[in-house]
Design a protein around this motif. Sequence first.
Motif, short mmCIF file in Angstrom:
data_model
loop_
_atom_site.label_atom_id
_atom_site.label_comp_id
_atom_site.label_asym_id
_atom_site.label_seq_id
_atom_site.Cartn_x
_atom_site.Cartn_y
_atom_site.Cartn_z
N VAL A 1 0.85 -1.18 0.00
CA VAL A 1 0.00 0.00 0.00
C VAL A 1 0.89 1.24 0.00
O VAL A 1 1.84 1.35 0.77
N ARG B 1 2.87 1.78 8.94
CA ARG B 1 1.72 0.94 8.63
C ARG B 1 1.37 0.99 7.15
O ARG B 1 1.37 2.05 6.57
N PRO B 2 1.09 -0.13 6.48
CA PRO B 2 1.03 -1.48 7.04
C PRO B 2 2.35 -2.23 6.98
O PRO B 2 2.44 -3.35 7.41
N ASP C 1 3.86 -4.88 12.50
CA ASP C 1 3.31 -6.23 12.51
C ASP C 1 4.45 -7.21 12.77
O ASP C 1 4.76 -8.08 11.97
N TYR D 1 -1.34 -14.70 5.49
CA TYR D 1 -1.85 -13.66 4.60
C TYR D 1 -1.91 -14.15 3.16
O TYR D 1 -2.86 -13.84 2.42
N GLY E 1 -9.91 -5.63 1.85
CA GLY E 1 -9.19 -5.42 3.10
C GLY E 1 -7.99 -4.51 2.92
O GLY E 1 -7.72 -3.63 3.75
N MET E 2 -7.26 -4.69 1.82
CA MET E 2 -6.10 -3.83 1.56
C MET E 2 -6.54 -2.40 1.27
O MET E 2 -5.87 -1.43 1.66
N LYS F 1 -9.09 -0.96 2.56
CA LYS F 1 -9.44 -0.40 3.88
C LYS F 1 -8.17 0.06 4.61
O LYS F 1 -8.15 1.14 5.22
N ILE F 2 -7.12 -0.75 4.51
CA ILE F 2 -5.84 -0.38 5.13
C ILE F 2 -5.31 0.91 4.50
O ILE F 2 -4.81 1.80 5.19
N GLN F 3 -5.43 1.02 3.19
CA GLN F 3 -4.96 2.24 2.52
C GLN F 3 -5.75 3.46 2.98
O GLN F 3 -5.18 4.53 3.22
N GLU G 1 -7.23 3.88 5.86
CA GLU G 1 -6.80 4.18 7.23
C GLU G 1 -5.43 4.85 7.24
O GLU G 1 -5.19 5.78 8.01
N MET G 2 -4.55 4.39 6.35
CA MET G 2 -3.22 4.95 6.25
C MET G 2 -3.27 6.40 5.80
O MET G 2 -2.56 7.27 6.33
#
Length: 264
Positions: free
Chosen positions: A150, A199-200, A204, A236, A250-251, A253-255, A257-258
Amino acid sequence: MHVAGKVVVVTGGGNGIGKALCEAFHRAGAAKVVVVDLDHAGAEAVAVSVGGAAFKCDVGQEKNILHVIEQTERDYGPIALFCSNAGIGGGFDPMSVNAGGASDEPWARSWAIHVMAHVYAARHLIPRMKARGGGYFLNTISAAGLLSQVGSPAYSTTKHAAVGFAENLAISHRADGIKVSILCPQGVDTNILRSIPKRPQSGDGDLSPEQVAEDALKGLEQETFVILPHPQVLGYMRKKAENYDRWIAGMAKIQAEMRETYRK
């Protein structure tokens, strides 16, 4: 593969994972560790600490890779293990409005270092390794080559291409006694990780370069194709394969949030 008594070349060996690999190979009894880096002073410092040799090299230039191979084999003997480890973290922009980017420069540089450097090493070492009955390539790639990255289409794309080339290298030359491993960590405490947004790719289970190097050494001894210092990456990968659409969502969504974090 055991490196004891063998000549090993490590690109990007002046710092981070490369430096840790050089130190691990030295402890494991390598006959000579050849430290290759664009930062010659950094390469020399590592070479001194491991009783090795140093070369300044832009791995994106074929003639530089060829020089390292020819000079190493002339001075120290046949290269048993070539670690194509150099990498860059350029092109990270979580706020980018276009995955295609605005220019070719980050794409071209990433392609040269993350893909063509592996190709050049194989192009000039395969004939030599075939003639002497075998050899080994360890290509440092990234979990991004198995999953995605991302915030950096160029990094993600070229790391995927590097996985594809390594697979073909292993398939094409298995009968020649040539082995291949790819080292695919997530977050590692290096200059590259510190230079990009959090992140991401971090947070982790970030590892030290020394831990990654030890895992690489174990993977080489077991002759494992995919070396995963972060075991969660396997989970993963399974989730990605089981339901690609859910994984993309899902990825994304991570982007999102980032980007929100980056705005703050």
